[in-house]
Design an enzyme around this catalytic site. Structure first.
Site, short mmCIF file in Angstrom:
data_model
loop_
_atom_site.label_atom_id
_atom_site.label_comp_id
_atom_site.label_asym_id
_atom_site.label_seq_id
_atom_site.Cartn_x
_atom_site.Cartn_y
_atom_site.Cartn_z
N GLY A 29 0.84 -1.20 0.00
CA GLY A 29 0.00 0.00 0.00
C GLY A 29 0.87 1.24 0.00
NE ARG A 62 -7.34 -2.90 -5.31
CZ ARG A 62 -8.41 -3.27 -6.01
NH1 ARG A 62 -8.97 -2.43 -6.86
NH2 ARG A 62 -8.93 -4.47 -5.84
CD1 TRP A 63 -9.51 -1.64 -1.46
CD2 TRP A 63 -11.36 -1.19 -2.62
NE1 TRP A 63 -9.76 -2.72 -2.27
CE2 TRP A 63 -10.90 -2.47 -2.99
CE3 TRP A 63 -12.52 -0.69 -3.22
CZ2 TRP A 63 -11.55 -3.26 -3.94
CZ3 TRP A 63 -13.18 -1.48 -4.16
CH2 TRP A 63 -12.69 -2.74 -4.50
CD GLN A 65 -15.32 5.83 -1.41
OE1 GLN A 65 -15.94 6.52 -0.60
NE2 GLN A 65 -15.89 4.84 -2.07
N GLY A 66 -11.62 9.43 0.33
CA GLY A 66 -11.64 10.83 0.76
C GLY A 66 -10.44 11.63 0.32
N GLY A 67 -9.23 11.23 0.70
CA GLY A 67 -8.06 11.98 0.30
C GLY A 67 -6.97 11.95 1.34
CD GLU A 132 -12.35 13.20 4.17
OE1 GLU A 132 -12.23 12.37 5.08
OE2 GLU A 132 -11.95 12.99 3.02
CG HIS A 252 -16.39 5.30 7.09
ND1 HIS A 252 -17.53 5.97 6.73
CD2 HIS A 252 -15.37 6.03 6.60
CE1 HIS A 252 -17.21 7.05 6.04
NE2 HIS A 252 -15.89 7.11 5.95
NE ARG A 301 -13.68 8.97 8.84
CZ ARG A 301 -12.78 8.50 8.00
NH1 ARG A 301 -12.00 7.51 8.37
NH2 ARG A 301 -12.66 9.01 6.79
CG HIS A 362 -13.00 2.87 7.71
ND1 HIS A 362 -13.00 2.53 6.37
CD2 HIS A 362 -12.40 4.09 7.79
CE1 HIS A 362 -12.43 3.51 5.68
NE2 HIS A 362 -12.05 4.45 6.52
CD GLU A 386 -6.01 -0.07 8.88
OE1 GLU A 386 -7.03 -0.38 9.51
OE2 GLU A 386 -5.97 0.00 7.64
NE ARG A 397 -8.26 6.45 9.86
CZ ARG A 397 -8.81 6.83 8.70
NH1 ARG A 397 -8.26 7.80 8.01
NH2 ARG A 397 -9.89 6.23 8.26
CB SER A 402 -5.10 6.56 7.44
OG SER A 402 -5.97 6.85 6.37
#
Length: 902
Positions: A29, A62-63, A65-67, A132, A252, A301, A362, A386, A397, A402
């Site tokens: 990753g 790769r999963w 999304q946010g940034g 976020e 999440h 979160r 998550h 992680e 978090r 991350s």
């Protein structure tokens, strides 16, 4: 404690082949690939080997999304990013680790861009920033709208493919190899499928880096891919490394709800959707987050996940909804194309429909404990991403920290491994001492496990039910010896039947997910004991190794959750619904030895305080360390109240008298430090005084305004008065002066910021007061960023030489350069300076400098500034006006304490 027995090695065939490398990185990753690339850049002749469980492009990154969160906006500051992170971490963040993250993060992100990652930009080419949950600034960069992870993975995979880094795909890491000294010496692994290498083999290496990602597959529903089975944490435990805070699993809050029977990897609905204006509603359309937190739908979160679960429980629903219908089709397709497509794939049109969501596992905030250079407690073994517990996440978090953590600490590990390999870093022995030093905070209750009992009948073993030997409620001292678990025939258990995998996941989701209690966790613990038993022999294979790893991390997680008898961050105990700093402001560390697993409670390293939880929370939210404030108050008390006490108050005021007093402004200004003043009243009275604040920090007040009302023993009131007012008047004076400067440059685009010209011990407080006045903070310490000044230039033989020297010594550290002549600017720009401090320039010279730089670097004006000339300076186009007077010579704001009397 009743963690089931954990083997120190997985049952596996002997290695049939061996590969040698200088560094082996397990995981592909953002953390693993960044580290491999960084090390290859530092040591071009070294052999770097990446081992990955699937193909190189697979994994959790790769999963995403946010940034990626980083301070890139000139109006933002590392101090604000630090503050937001500490608030989200609910008291358990390592502040120094967070400081590393937020100060080194921007350069780490720029390095990723230089590697080839392409992030979304606006029409002018500037990076688009969004917000976020938990962030109070727009500081999240993204790619492809909501495909940030995919773009990051693409860029890194491409860069690795163009390098000399060797990759072994489809390889499950099994165990750590150690040399005779107990140092990491490589790993054993199993390559799945046929090829140049297959079956079990070994990689020998001078350094081993775990970058294996998370353990979300321990739950039935998760956002994690199928490969996230906690392999790195399980390996580290078997290797004897310390694993910390596994109970803090972030769920999440908005995962696409696909039905009550849906399991496995679930589609994530990025927090950025709420960052762009989507809101949570229940089945009746009620926006329930507005009554939960001041940030409503953008709360941290853990807050949102808990609120959703509470709403579901109250209404009997199994999901809530995300309403983003007001986005319109164009925004959905351009900003969130991936989420839009996934929703449509499942029969939901987010343009017209509410999107059903519910929390799912998550992210693991805990993991293998490391120091600031990624070193674990096993010499030569590092952890990054992680799988690691660096301390930056605490109990929860902060969104989009991350990927940033992976970037920042990958670079640090690469530098540390290279320094050790070239003889410039700590020796192995020094590494052991460094990791041992992390526990110098006097951990308590470190008790080894008892050995397994003699041969007993399986039925008797279950009947003994060691899980029900629950710790005494409400006390961290319940962390006792690990109970040895009897086994049916006297043999230590080995591998777990792969058929138990779904049972483990189901039990964890039912009793150890967002909602936890003594009863639910006890049921899970009993179930985890039972899944070990199987009527058939379990053969070594990928499925049995993965299932064994899942049971290992699940067992430790459940026991940590059972023992932490409070609610904090992403750990929510229904039977202990409040945060309990008196008992639980600390970490739960687990290690595995030949005697069995041991859990240790390690205090967070903060001083014991007498401050109410509300005051501590307010101080933390302001970016102030409550323990540091307490230490300051202890110093004041030692100076002010000696053995004889406050003799005047003792002589004139009867012992039992109580009064109410008002803290009153005697002049107009901006108030700052009310929580600090309340802390002074509380601490110096040992909690006997109570205070009610009438205004908030940062508000403008007029002469005669009551700022705070304090009630309690009169003697305590007058004894605490001077310390409380000293701090409050000084900090309010700083805020008031800052406000004048901010108003003077209003509308120009320039920001007012401070310097290190602060009083010893008061820097954090004074810089906080600057923020209350509308200013921004410069660096906190000499290690946050390099600032090359005239004497450094003289010593180095020139400004460009000084710049290169700092860059070579501290790669990745922000570098600022102070110049006092225009002709010094171009050489500094040529070296890559990102910020230039223009010292004692005239207004005309500043304007020339702005034109010369033309946006290639940020510019600060300092020296010779006055309120009268501030606007002229700001209108030249500089980014900052640095005003040392804000903190070192601001006049105190006149504030007094008026006793009401009887």
């Amino acid at each position: 404690m009743s963690i089931p027995a954990i083997p120190q090695r997985l049952t596996a065939p002997a290695p049939g082949w061996t590969v040698q490398a200088d560094v082996v990185v397990v995981g592909s990753g953002i953390a693993g690939l960044t580290l491999a690339l960084r090390y290859a850049g530092l040591a071009p002749g070294a052999k770097v080997l990446v081992v990955t469980k699937d193909v190189l492009s697979s994994g959790s990154t790769r999963w995403a999304q946010g940034g990626i969160a980083a301070v890139l906006d000139p109006a933002d500051t590392p101090a604000e990013h630090l503050s937001d992170t500490l608030v989200a971490g609910v008291g358990l963040c390592d502040e120094e680790a967070v400081r590393v993250l937020v100060t080194e993060g921007p350069d780490a992100l720029r390095d990723l861009i230089a590697t080839g990652a392409r992030f979304d930009t606006d029409a002018s080419g500037a990076l688009q920033l969004t917000r976020e949950g938990g962030h109070r600034r727009d500081r999240i960069v993204h790619a492809g709208g909501d495909a940030t992870g995919a773009e990051v993975q693409r860029a890194l995979v491409q860069a690795v493919g163009e390098s000399g880094i060797e990759v072994i795909e489809h390889a499950l890491v099994l165990d750590l190899l150690k040399d005779a000294r107990g140092h990491a010496a490589g790993v054993t692994l199993h390559v799945m499928g046929e090829g140049e290498r297959d079956g079990v083999g070994a990689v020998t290496a001078g350094a081993v880096v775990l970058a294996t990602g998370g353990m979300g597959q321990v739950y039935a529903a998760t956002t994690n891919p199928v490969v996230s089975t906690g392999d790195g944490v399980a390996l580290a435990l078997r290797a004897g490394a310390v694993v910390r805070d596994l109970e803090f699993v972030q769920f999440h809050p908005t995962v696409l709800w696909l039905g009550e029977d849906s399991t496995g990897q679930q589609p994530l609905i990025s927090e950025a959707v709420r960052g762009e204006g989507a809101v949570l509603v229940d089945a009746d359309g009620v926006r329930f987050m507005r009554d939960v937190h001041e940030l409503a739908d953008l709360a941290p979160r853990d807050v949102v996940a808990k609120a959703i679960m509470r709403r579901m429980r109250a209404t009997g629903a199994d999901h809530v909804y995300l309403d983003a219908r007001h986005f319109g089709e164009e925004k959905w397709r351009t900003r969130f194309p991936t989420i839009h497509a996934v929703c449509r794939e499942h029969g939901i049109d987010p343009v017209a429909d509410l999107v059903p969501v519910a929390p799912a596992a998550h992210y693991a905030s805990g993991g293998v404990r490391t120091d600031l250079h990624g070193r674990t407690s096993v010499p030569g073994l590092y952890a990054c991403g992680e799988v690691a517990c660096t301390g930056v996440h605490g109990a929860n978090r902060l969104a989009s920290n991350s990927l940033l953590e992976g970037l920042v600490f990958a670079a640090r590990i690469a530098a540390d491994v290279h320094a050790a390999a070239t003889g410039h870093g700590p020796s192995a022995a020094a590494t052991v001492k460094a990791t041992d030093a992390m526990d110098a905070t006097d951990p308590v209750n470190t008790t080894p496990a008892g050995k397994a009992a003699a041969t007993v009948d399986a039925t008797d073993a279950r009947a003994a039910d060691p899980v029900d030997a629950a710790p005494a409620e409400g006390s961290r001292n319940a962390v006792d010896a690990v109970a040895g678990v009897p086994v049916p025939d006297g043999r230590p258990f080995g591998l777990i039947d792969p058929r138990a995998r779904t049972r483990i996941q189901g039990h964890m989701s039912r009793g150890a997910s967002v909602l936890r209690s003594r009863e639910s966790l006890g049921e899970v613990a009993r179930a985890l004991l039972n899944v070990r038993w199987t009527p058939v022999a379990v053969e070594p294979c990928t499925e049995s190794w993965e299932t064994t790893n899942l049971l290992t991390v699940a067992s430790v997680l459940v026991e940590a959750a059972r023992h932490r008898q409070e609610t904090r961050g992403s750990h929510w105990r229904e039977d202990f619904p409040e945060r309990d700093d008196a008992e639980w402001l600390g970490h739960l560390d687990v290690t595995l030895t030949a005697e069995g697993p041991t859990m240790t409670y390690v205090p967070h390293g903060r001083r014991e305080t007498t401050l109410p939880a509300r005051v501590e929370a307010d101080l933390a939210e302001a970016g102030l360390d409550p323990s540091a404030v307490t230490a300051l108050l202890e110093t004041a008390e030692a100076e002010d109240v000696r053995q004889g006490g406050d003799v005047t108050s003792l002589a004139t005021i009867p012992a039992g008298r109580t009064d109410t007093a008002d803290v009153v402004a005697r002049a107009d200004g901006v108030v700052a430090g009310l929580a600090v003043a309340e802390a002074a009243f509380c601490h110096l009275s040992r909690g006997r005084l109570t205070a009610e604040r009438r205004v908030k920090d940062g508000e403008s007040v007029a002469a005669g305004d009551v700022l705070m009302t304090v009630t309690g023993p009169t003697r305590d009131l007058l004894t605490a008065e001077r310390t409380a007012l000293n701090l409050l008047t000084h900090l309010s004076g700083v805020a008031t002066l800052t406000g004048r400067w901010v108003r003077a440059v209003e509308g120009t685009g320039a920001a007012i910021r401070d310097s290190r010209k602060t009083l010893p011990g008061l820097r954090a407080l004074e810089k906080y007061a600057v923020r209350c006045g509308g200013g921004v903070n410069h660096r906190m310490s000499l290690s946050d960023a390099a600032l090359i000044k005239d004497n450094h230039v003289v010593a180095a033989g020139g400004v460009a030489e000084a710049f290169r020297a700092v860059r070579d010594a501290c790669p990745g550290l922000p570098i600022e350069v102070e110049v006092d002549r225009i002709d010094q600017i171009e050489p500094v720009l040529a070296e890559g300076a990102e910020e230039i401090l223009l010292d004692n320039f005239t207004v005309e010279e500043l304007a020339r400098a702005v034109r010369l730089v033309d946006g290639r670097a940020r510019l600060e004006s300092s020296g010779g500034l006055t309120l009268q000339t501030a606007r002229d300076v700001a209108e030249t186009g500089v980014d900052y006006l640095a005003v040392g007077a804000l903190t070192h010579s601001a006049p105190a704001l006149d504030i007094a304490l008026d006793l009401r009397g009887n």
